[in-house]
Design a protein around this motif. Structure first.
Motif, short mmCIF file in Angstrom:
data_model
loop_
_atom_site.label_atom_id
_atom_site.label_comp_id
_atom_site.label_asym_id
_atom_site.label_seq_id
_atom_site.Cartn_x
_atom_site.Cartn_y
_atom_site.Cartn_z
N ALA A 434 0.82 -1.21 0.00
CA ALA A 434 0.00 0.00 0.00
C ALA A 434 0.86 1.27 0.00
CB ALA A 434 -0.92 0.01 1.21
N THR A 435 2.09 1.17 0.53
CA THR A 435 3.00 2.33 0.55
C THR A 435 3.99 2.29 -0.62
OG1 THR A 435 4.51 1.15 2.03
CG2 THR A 435 2.81 2.54 3.06
N ASP A 436 3.73 1.36 -1.58
CA ASP A 436 4.56 1.21 -2.77
C ASP A 436 5.98 0.75 -2.46
OD1 ASP A 436 2.46 1.98 -4.42
OD2 ASP A 436 2.97 4.11 -4.23
N ASP A 437 6.17 0.09 -1.33
CA ASP A 437 7.47 -0.47 -0.98
C ASP A 437 7.45 -1.95 -1.34
OD1 ASP A 437 9.86 -1.28 0.09
OD2 ASP A 437 9.65 -0.13 1.96
N TYR A 438 7.66 -2.25 -2.67
CA TYR A 438 7.51 -3.62 -3.17
C TYR A 438 8.57 -4.56 -2.62
CZ TYR A 438 4.35 -1.34 -6.42
OH TYR A 438 3.31 -0.62 -6.96
N LYS A 439 9.77 -4.04 -2.37
CA LYS A 439 10.85 -4.87 -1.85
C LYS A 439 10.50 -5.40 -0.46
CE LYS A 439 15.83 -4.85 -1.03
NZ LYS A 439 17.07 -4.01 -1.07
N GLU A 440 10.04 -4.51 0.40
CA GLU A 440 9.65 -4.93 1.74
C GLU A 440 8.42 -5.84 1.71
OE1 GLU A 440 10.88 -4.21 5.12
OE2 GLU A 440 12.59 -4.10 3.74
N ALA A 441 7.53 -5.54 0.79
CA ALA A 441 6.33 -6.36 0.66
C ALA A 441 6.70 -7.79 0.28
CB ALA A 441 5.38 -5.77 -0.37
N ASP A 442 7.63 -7.93 -0.65
CA ASP A 442 8.07 -9.26 -1.07
C ASP A 442 8.76 -10.00 0.08
OD1 ASP A 442 8.48 -11.20 -3.28
OD2 ASP A 442 10.61 -10.81 -2.82
N LYS A 443 9.55 -9.27 0.88
CA LYS A 443 10.25 -9.89 2.01
C LYS A 443 9.25 -10.46 3.02
CE LYS A 443 11.73 -7.57 5.52
NZ LYS A 443 12.45 -6.64 6.42
N TYR A 444 8.25 -9.68 3.35
CA TYR A 444 7.28 -10.15 4.34
C TYR A 444 6.43 -11.29 3.77
CZ TYR A 444 8.30 -6.31 7.52
OH TYR A 444 8.92 -5.45 8.41
N LEU A 445 6.15 -11.24 2.45
CA LEU A 445 5.36 -12.32 1.87
C LEU A 445 6.15 -13.62 1.87
CD1 LEU A 445 2.75 -13.16 0.56
CD2 LEU A 445 3.68 -12.48 -1.66
N LYS A 446 7.46 -13.54 1.60
CA LYS A 446 8.29 -14.74 1.66
C LYS A 446 8.35 -15.31 3.07
CE LYS A 446 11.25 -13.74 -2.33
NZ LYS A 446 12.61 -13.41 -2.79
#
Length: 469
Positions: A434-446
């Motif tokens: 939602a904050t457009d931080d795709y790198k962090e989003a991918d880390k948490y999803l992994k």
């Protein structure tokens, strides 16, 4: 002058407020087997000789007529003086010539206090009840202090809760001591007792108090006050323990488990005492079934507590009977009850718990009441009952009430304590997206993928994709 109504009202109150029973209605002879006392009211004109004959008659026929040799005999002469010259030391003869004399008789402490209440019924009312051979009628006359005390406690607690203006049954009743598996396994053991004195509404209270008044008076009369309160508390406890063993997602309040125990104990007494005919046993069994059916008309009915209370009350009734017959078998029954209780505790602490506070928070959020959800969530942290789902829900509440940044801060705080939580990792993935931080989003999803099933991950990815779109 003492009237016939006053005399029969006195007999009624002596029966009501003491251990005395009217043994010979035609002779107005009352006996107290526990204290081995005899009272005789005499309305016919007496002389010294006739009184000596009356005393001799009571002593000579004591065992055959009343079943014991009396330690004390009191003779009350109604509307006549005590004849001069009476010297028998075995008895005490008293004069009753005015109503005040009736109130000062040495009967019992409750009688001394409560006999001053004016007799409002007719002579025939008191006479009919005193000469009745029906054991149930005699039991209902008796003053039963523990039953009345329980009624008072339940009513006072209900009025106190009513004064607090409860508006949410689940939240308020859990906070004030309702029975909940989650709270019990987290150390709040008092709830197996406190829940017995709480009621949802007036109809719930009225039904239980009517049942307690009727069955409580009977059981307290047949078993005595001390055994009665033991049966009541044990039945309520056992019913609640059985409920906790099989019901982990709901909460309950009410005295019906303990009252079911009174029904079980009453039925046990009727079976073993052999003082009741088959018709009375059938009527009692029907009454028991009706009570259980009617109790299901109320919301949040806890049938496990009813069955557990019924079983333990019946068991306690048999146990108390066995205690008089064979101590060995009694101790075996106690051991059996203790073993069953241990099994219940093992089951209570082994079944999967349902976090009832998180459920209530989630329900409040679904209803759009975030203020209520915040209150419940705050209570969870105050009690130390929080888990990863609590942090998840609290973050959603803060995101709604304050800002997404506050929600993210709450989820990060939860991840420090529960780093392997798939819920928190997934929620952070959504928040970073939602904050457009795709790198962090991918880390948490992994991170979330490490701890949950593949099918669940597919669903999460679909939701994340939709969120991104």
């Amino acid at each position: 002058m003492i009237t016939a109504k006053q005399l029969w009202a006195t007999l009624y109150r002596i029966t009501q407020y003491s251990k005395f029973e009217l043994k010979q209605p035609d002779e107005l002879l009352m006996v107290n087997k526990k204290e081995k006392r005899v009272i005789r009211f005499v309305t016919d004109k007496q002389t010294v000789q006739s009184l000596d004959f009356l005393i001799q008659k009571i002593n000579d026929n004591a065992v055959s007529r009343i079943g014991f040799i009396p330690k004390k005999i009191d003779i009350y002469l109604v509307n006549q003086p005590v004849p001069a010259g009476l010297s028998d030391s075995r008895v005490e003869v008293h004069e009753l010539s005015k109503q005040a004399d009736l109130q000062t008789m040495s009967i019992s402490k409750p009688y001394q206090v409560l006999s001053k209440i004016k007799a409002r019924q007719s002579e025939s009312f008191y006479r009919k009840r005193m000469v009745s051979d029906n054991i149930i009628d005699r039991a209902m006359i008796k003053f039963t202090p523990v039953t009345l005390l329980l009624l008072l406690i339940n009513i006072v607690i209900f009025l106190f809760n009513l004064a607090l203006s409860f508006n949410d049954k689940t939240t308020d009743f859990i906070e004030t001591g309702g029975l909940s598996h989650f709270n019990f396994v987290h150390g709040e053991y008092f709830r197996v007792i406190s829940s017995m004195f709480l009621h949802f509404d007036f109809s719930h209270l009225l039904f239980n108090m009517m049942s307690l008044y009727i069955f409580g008076k009977l059981v307290e009369y047949f078993y005595g006050s001390l055994r009665f309160i033991v049966i009541y508390i044990v039945s309520g406890l056992f019913g609640n323990l059985l409920s906790l063993s099989f019901e982990t997602t709901a909460f309950s309040v009410g005295a019906s488990g303990a009252i079911s125990g009174l029904l079980g104990a009453l039925f046990a007494y009727m079976l073993v005492s052999r003082r009741f005919d088959k018709k009375m046993l059938i009527q009692t069994a029907i009454g028991l079934i009706i009570f259980l059916l009617l109790s299901n008309l109320f919301s949040n009915v806890n049938n496990w507590a009813h069955f557990g209370g019924l079983f333990s009350g019946f068991y306690m009734g048999l146990l108390l009977y066995t205690y008089r017959q064979s101590r060995q078998y009694c101790y075996m029954m106690i051991a059996g009850l203790f073993f069953i209780t241990i099994l219940l505790f093992m089951n209570i602490f082994s079944v999967k718990e349902e976090h009832i506070y998180n459920d209530m928070t989630r329900q409040a959020m679904q209803e759009g009441d975030f203020k209520k959800a915040e209150k419940i969530s705050r209570a969870v942290f105050d009690k130390g009952f929080e888990d990863d789902e609590t942090y998840h829900l609290n973050g959603l509440i803060k995101s709604h009430n304050i800002s997404l940044a506050e929600g993210i801060a709450e989820w990060k705080k939860g991840l420090k304590i529960y780093p392997e939580s798939p819920t928190l990792n997934y929620q952070m993935a959504l928040a970073m997206r939602a904050t457009d931080d795709y790198k962090e989003a991918d880390k948490y999803l992994k991170n979330a993928e490490k701890y949950i099933k593949k099918q669940d991950i597919k669903d999460l990815k679909k939701e994340l994709k939709v969120f991104g779109d």
